[in-house]
Design an enzyme around this catalytic site. Structure first.
Site: not given
Ligand code: NAD
Ligand code: TYD
Length: 342
Positions: A124-126, A149, A153
């Site tokens: 992730t970019d985070e 988090y 990562k």
């Molecule tokens: P999510 O939380 O929606 O889904 C996570 C999935 O992983 C779930 O199905 C959960 O059951 C499974 N899981 C969790 N712990 C596990 C374990 N110990 N063993 C097996 N399975 C497990 O997550 P997401 O938003 O779909 O993100 C997926 C990936 O992409 C993550 O690695 C996250 O860091 C990365 N990512 C997410 C975003 C975003 O904006 N959501 C952006 C960049 C990268």
């Molecule tokens: P989020 O969707 O949790 O993603 P991330 O923290 O991974 O970027 O949050 C996106 C942005 O929105 C972040 O700056 C936090 C803000 N935020 C709120 O202002 N209110 C909320 O209830 C949530 C969940 C996030």
């Protein structure tokens, strides 16, 4: 091609599995522990597909992981399983270290032991931390994560790169910006606002609302993951983004318009601890080397997302009436309950 996807029952993973199964000659095994964030309904439509199977296990279970990897010869692992919500990591980071750090190392070692070809680590970019008002994250930006988090990562991202440097393991790392789209768990900003909007509940906005995120539609992200899998160079990192920076206030305003809600819906709440100010990705390496070009514009993708949540009320209502309620009330103690039925 046989691919082991981890986390395929989650938001991004379920879109990825569906995308992979559209390709010819791709078999997918989905290793997912079904945590609170996983949902078998996300992949209901592929349950009967003979090229798909779900193995219910945790990536932290070394025996189970090795069993899965010895049962088939995999060409690739696409590793998405993670604890993914920043606010939950602020409440307690242990599960993040177990899954994101320990689980990733278990997978890397098992993949190596069982001769898996490529290991695509979805980061992730985070991991880059927070930007000031200008500049972009490049693949060479230092990793300075701020939340449990993002720190977990960053650790897993570096373990993946270390496996390449130490063992010559065929590892590729992608670092993507904030995703949105169908099937996203309604603890994240966009689905929280949309579903609260349908339920006539307020929208909690952290701090001054001027924090910036760089949004990408989930379907563009998974296309980038596929391109990184087949075209990425071993040992390389690819930033994925759609050059789409928005303040949280701007996101709220766009959703208020789409949902035809008054601006009073947005309620300021105390800021997130250690809240990163700005994320912005320079995706030019992925554009140049992988031929990645996002296909979905912000406005149309956001509207499509609203339509999906409107048409899938039972999906998110089941979540919001379950365990998630407790987290919501701890997180936003001043906002009352999900009293209304949208
Ligand atoms: P999510 O939380 O929606 O889904 C996570 C999935 O992983 C779930 O199905 C959960 O059951 C499974 N899981 C969790 N712990 C596990 C374990 N110990 N063993 C097996 N399975 C497990 O997550 P997401 O938003 O779909 O993100 C997926 C990936 O992409 C993550 O690695 C996250 O860091 C990365 N990512 C997410 C975003 C975003 O904006 N959501 C952006 C960049 C990268
Ligand atoms: P989020 O969707 O949790 O993603 P991330 O923290 O991974 O970027 O949050 C996106 C942005 O929105 C972040 O700056 C936090 C803000 N935020 C709120 O202002 N209110 C909320 O209830 C949530 C969940 C996030």
């Amino acid at each position: 091609m046989r691919i082991l996807v981890t986390g395929g029952l989650g938001f991004i993973g379920s879109h990825l599995v569906r995308h992979l199964l559209v390709q010819e000659n791709v078999w997918v095994t989905n290793l997912d522990a079904l945590t609170y964030a996983g949902n078998p309904e996300n992949l209901e439509d592929v349950q009967g597909n003979p090229r798909y199977q779900w193995r219910h296990a945790s990536i932290t279970d070394e025996v189970a992981v090795n069993e899965v990897l010895s049962a088939e010869v995999f060409d690739a692992v696409m590793h998405l399983a993670a604890e993914s919500h920043v606010d939950r990591s602020i409440e307690g980071g242990l599960a993040f270290v177990e899954t994101n750090v320990v689980g990733t190392q278990i997978l890397l070692e098992a993949a190596r032991r069982h001769g898996v070809g490529r290991f695509l680590h979805v980061s992730t970019d985070e991991v880059y931390g927070s930007l000031g008002p200008s500049g972009l994250f490049s693949e060479d930006s230092p990793l300075t994560p701020n939340s449990p988090y993002s720190a977990s990562k960053a650790a897993s991202d570096l373990l993946a790169l270390a496996a390449f440097r130490t063992h010559g393991q065929d590892v590729v790392v992608t670092r993507c910006s904030n995703n949105f789209g169908p099937n996203q768990f309604p603890e994240k900003l966009i689905p929280l606002y949309i579903t609260n909007g349908f339920q006539k509940e307020p929208w909690p906005l952290y701090g001054d609302g001027a924090n910036v995120r760089d949004w990408i539609y989930v379907k563009d992200h998974i296309e980038a993951l596929w391109l990184a899998l087949i075209k990425g160079r071993a040992g390389e990192v690819y930033n994925i983004g759609a050059r789409n920076e928005r303040t949280n206030r701007e996101v709220a305003a766009a959703l208020l318009t789409l949902l035809q809600l008054p601006k009073e819906t947005v309620i300021a709440v105390p800021d997130r601890l250690g809240h990163d100010r700005r994320y912005a990705i320079d995706p030019s390496k992925a554009e140049r080397e992988l031929g990645f070009h996002p296909q979905f514009g912000w406005e149309t993708a956001l509207e499509a997302t609203v339509v999906w949540y409107r048409e899938h009320r039972s999906w998110w209502k089941a979540i919001k009436s379950g365990q998630y309620r407790d987290f919501y009330h701890r997180q936003y103690p001043t906002l009352g309950t999900f009293a209304h039925d949208g």
